[in-house]
Design a protein around this motif. Sequence first.
Motif, PDB file in Angstrom:
ATOM      1  N   PRO A 268     -13.744  -5.336  -7.924  1.00 31.86           N
ATOM      2  CA  PRO A 268     -12.969  -4.103  -8.151  1.00 31.86           C
ATOM      3  C   PRO A 268     -13.711  -2.835  -7.739  1.00 31.86           C
ATOM      4  N   TYR A 269     -15.040  -2.841  -7.818  1.00 31.31           N
ATOM      5  CA  TYR A 269     -15.798  -1.639  -7.454  1.00 31.31           C
ATOM      6  C   TYR A 269     -16.307  -1.753  -6.021  1.00 31.31           C
ATOM      7  N   GLY A 270     -16.395  -0.631  -5.328  1.00 25.95           N
ATOM      8  CA  GLY A 270     -16.969  -0.613  -3.989  1.00 25.95           C
ATOM      9  C   GLY A 270     -15.884  -0.633  -2.925  1.00 25.95           C
ATOM     10  N   LYS A 271     -16.332  -0.783  -1.673  1.00 25.36           N
ATOM     11  CA  LYS A 271     -15.347  -0.765  -0.595  1.00 25.36           C
ATOM     12  C   LYS A 271     -15.683  -1.777   0.496  1.00 25.36           C
ATOM     13  N   ILE A 272     -14.703  -2.042   1.314  1.00 22.53           N
ATOM     14  CA  ILE A 272     -14.870  -2.989   2.419  1.00 22.53           C
ATOM     15  C   ILE A 272     -15.688  -2.331   3.526  1.00 22.53           C
ATOM     16  N   ASN A 273     -16.599  -3.112   4.106  1.00 25.96           N
ATOM     17  CA  ASN A 273     -17.312  -2.647   5.283  1.00 25.96           C
ATOM     18  C   ASN A 273     -17.401  -3.817   6.269  1.00 25.96           C
ATOM     19  N   LEU A 274     -16.603  -3.750   7.306  1.00 25.01           N
ATOM     20  CA  LEU A 274     -16.566  -4.871   8.263  1.00 25.01           C
ATOM     21  C   LEU A 274     -17.610  -4.706   9.372  1.00 25.01           C
ATOM     22  N   ASN A 275     -18.513  -3.730   9.203  1.00 22.64           N
ATOM     23  CA  ASN A 275     -19.530  -3.518  10.233  1.00 22.64           C
ATOM     24  C   ASN A 275     -20.917  -3.975   9.805  1.00 22.64           C
ATOM     25  N   LEU A 276     -21.037  -4.406   8.531  1.00 22.37           N
ATOM     26  CA  LEU A 276     -22.366  -4.676   8.005  1.00 22.37           C
ATOM     27  C   LEU A 276     -22.836  -6.105   8.254  1.00 22.37           C
ATOM     28  N   TYR A 277     -21.970  -7.063   8.022  1.00 25.68           N
ATOM     29  CA  TYR A 277     -22.356  -8.472   8.151  1.00 25.68           C
ATOM     30  C   TYR A 277     -21.650  -9.114   9.329  1.00 25.68           C
ATOM     31  N   GLN A 278     -22.261 -10.213   9.787  1.00 28.03           N
ATOM     32  CA  GLN A 278     -21.676 -10.934  10.912  1.00 28.03           C
ATOM     33  C   GLN A 278     -20.245 -11.387  10.584  1.00 28.03           C
ATOM     34  N   CYS A 279     -20.042 -11.849   9.327  1.00 30.18           N
ATOM     35  CA  CYS A 279     -18.689 -12.323   8.934  1.00 30.18           C
ATOM     36  C   CYS A 279     -17.662 -11.207   9.133  1.00 30.18           C
ATOM     37  N   GLY A 280     -18.019 -10.021   8.631  1.00 33.43           N
ATOM     38  CA  GLY A 280     -17.101  -8.891   8.711  1.00 33.43           C
ATOM     39  C   GLY A 280     -16.804  -8.528  10.160  1.00 33.43           C
ATOM     40  N   LYS A 281     -17.861  -8.520  10.964  1.00 33.51           N
ATOM     41  CA  LYS A 281     -17.727  -8.170  12.377  1.00 33.51           C
ATOM     42  C   LYS A 281     -16.787  -9.167  13.071  1.00 33.51           C
ATOM     43  N   MET A 282     -16.934 -10.445  12.710  1.00 30.40           N
ATOM     44  CA  MET A 282     -16.084 -11.474  13.333  1.00 30.40           C
ATOM     45  C   MET A 282     -14.618 -11.317  12.907  1.00 30.40           C
ATOM     46  N   ILE A 283     -14.414 -10.922  11.657  1.00 32.44           N
ATOM     47  CA  ILE A 283     -13.034 -10.663  11.180  1.00 32.44           C
ATOM     48  C   ILE A 283     -12.430  -9.523  11.993  1.00 32.44           C
ATOM     49  N   LYS A 284     -13.236  -8.469  12.147  1.00 33.81           N
ATOM     50  CA  LYS A 284     -12.771  -7.279  12.873  1.00 33.81           C
ATOM     51  C   LYS A 284     -12.448  -7.630  14.336  1.00 33.81           C
ATOM     52  N   ASP A 285     -13.357  -8.385  14.953  1.00 32.67           N
ATOM     53  CA  ASP A 285     -13.128  -8.771  16.349  1.00 32.67           C
ATOM     54  C   ASP A 285     -11.880  -9.647  16.492  1.00 32.67           C
ATOM     55  N   ALA A 286     -11.562 -10.390  15.427  1.00 30.01           N
ATOM     56  CA  ALA A 286     -10.370 -11.252  15.483  1.00 30.01           C
ATOM     57  C   ALA A 286      -9.099 -10.453  15.172  1.00 30.01           C
ATOM     58  N   GLY A 287      -9.268  -9.174  14.801  1.00 27.26           N
ATOM     59  CA  GLY A 287      -8.092  -8.314  14.584  1.00 27.26           C
ATOM     60  C   GLY A 287      -7.843  -7.907  13.148  1.00 27.26           C
ATOM     61  N   GLY A 288      -8.690  -8.366  12.216  1.00 21.56           N
ATOM     62  CA  GLY A 288      -8.507  -7.996  10.804  1.00 21.56           C
ATOM     63  C   GLY A 288      -8.821  -6.520  10.568  1.00 21.56           C
ATOM     64  N   ILE A 289      -8.127  -5.900   9.615  1.00 20.79           N
ATOM     65  CA  ILE A 289      -8.405  -4.489   9.315  1.00 20.79           C
ATOM     66  C   ILE A 289      -8.853  -4.330   7.853  1.00 20.79           C
ATOM     67  N   SER A 290      -9.653  -3.282   7.626  1.00 21.25           N
ATOM     68  CA  SER A 290     -10.220  -3.044   6.293  1.00 21.25           C
ATOM     69  C   SER A 290      -9.239  -2.307   5.390  1.00 21.25           C
ATOM     70  N   ALA A 291      -9.295  -2.634   4.083  1.00 22.45           N
ATOM     71  CA  ALA A 291      -8.505  -1.873   3.099  1.00 22.45           C
ATOM     72  C   ALA A 291      -9.383  -0.827   2.421  1.00 22.45           C
TER      73      ALA A 291
END
Length: 331
Positions: A268-291
């Motif tokens: 519940p606390y904090g925010k999404i960061n798709l640039n920090l970890y490899q997993c996040g980066k791969m989600i972003k490259d596949a087209g996923g967007i952050s909330a």
Amino acid sequence: MKKILLIHTGGTFGMIPVKPSQVLAPADIKDLILKNLPDIKKIARVDFKIAFNIDSANIQIHHWRKLAQIISENYPEYDGFVIIHGTDSMIYTASALSFILRGLNKPVTLTGSQRPLAFIRSDAKSNLINSIELATLKIPEVSICFGTKLFRGNRTIKISSTSYNAFASPNFSALADVGWEISLSPNILSGGKKLILKDDFDSNVFSFRYFPGLSPRYLEYLIDSPAKGVIIEALGMGSISVMENSLIPWINQMTNANKIIVINSQNPYGKINLNLYQCGKMIKDAGGISASDMTVSTSIVKLMFLLGYHKGNLEKVKKNFLKPLAGEVTE
Ligand code: ASP
């Protein structure tokens, strides 16, 4: 004296035990309130309106529309609106109203209770009195009043099924603290100019919680389903497995099939960061967007709202997903 419209929708607040089994059932709310809380007349001139009288688990999109309609029809006549609502789905209704009521310039406060008003030691009395008083102040937003706090509705989560402090707002400070005095936050929205209703929700969305071991096989049916968007409650700052049982090929297939993948966090606390970890980066490259720091429930409601608002134009939905409509996300 300020004029407040009290809109009833149901929930535990107005229920009474019915003989012979003593099961809780809806009661005549106006009668109940005037008998138990005659003092509300000292705070404001209060009129009553029954929108419907149901357990909030039964709330659907048309119920949100009906509430917005009632507010809009009565808007010129009242200074504020208090909605009595079951606590279970209150955060969804609050988010939805915050998006529907464009240009809102008056308080719309949702409240409810853990114990029915007719029961001794009920929290219904103080919750309603606080809500009515807060609805007479300059708080032109959709809020949730519960316990000693007033929260921005679309920032709120339900944290307890029994505690009298049933709600929290992890990523945004309370709009008001109710103690001996009422202290208002400086972060209250400034309000709009003219109320306009926008209520074209598109319910073709789906949401699930990621967990270690989740097989992407169970998600395959979504590729050819009518779902236009999926909200994933991911781990931490937006991670899912990209090794064994990787969801990345599925995300690729979904985005290729013109569907939106939104990444929320289970925390519940904090925010999404798709640039920090490899997993996040791969989600972003596949087209996923952050909330970002939106609550999961607000992400779901906002996705339905934007899909309706932009008539299914996915590029516009994606572009506007992190733009605040009613203070629901930090810029
Ligand atoms: N089940 C009830 C409801 O949400 C619980 C409550 O009112 O607190 O309608």
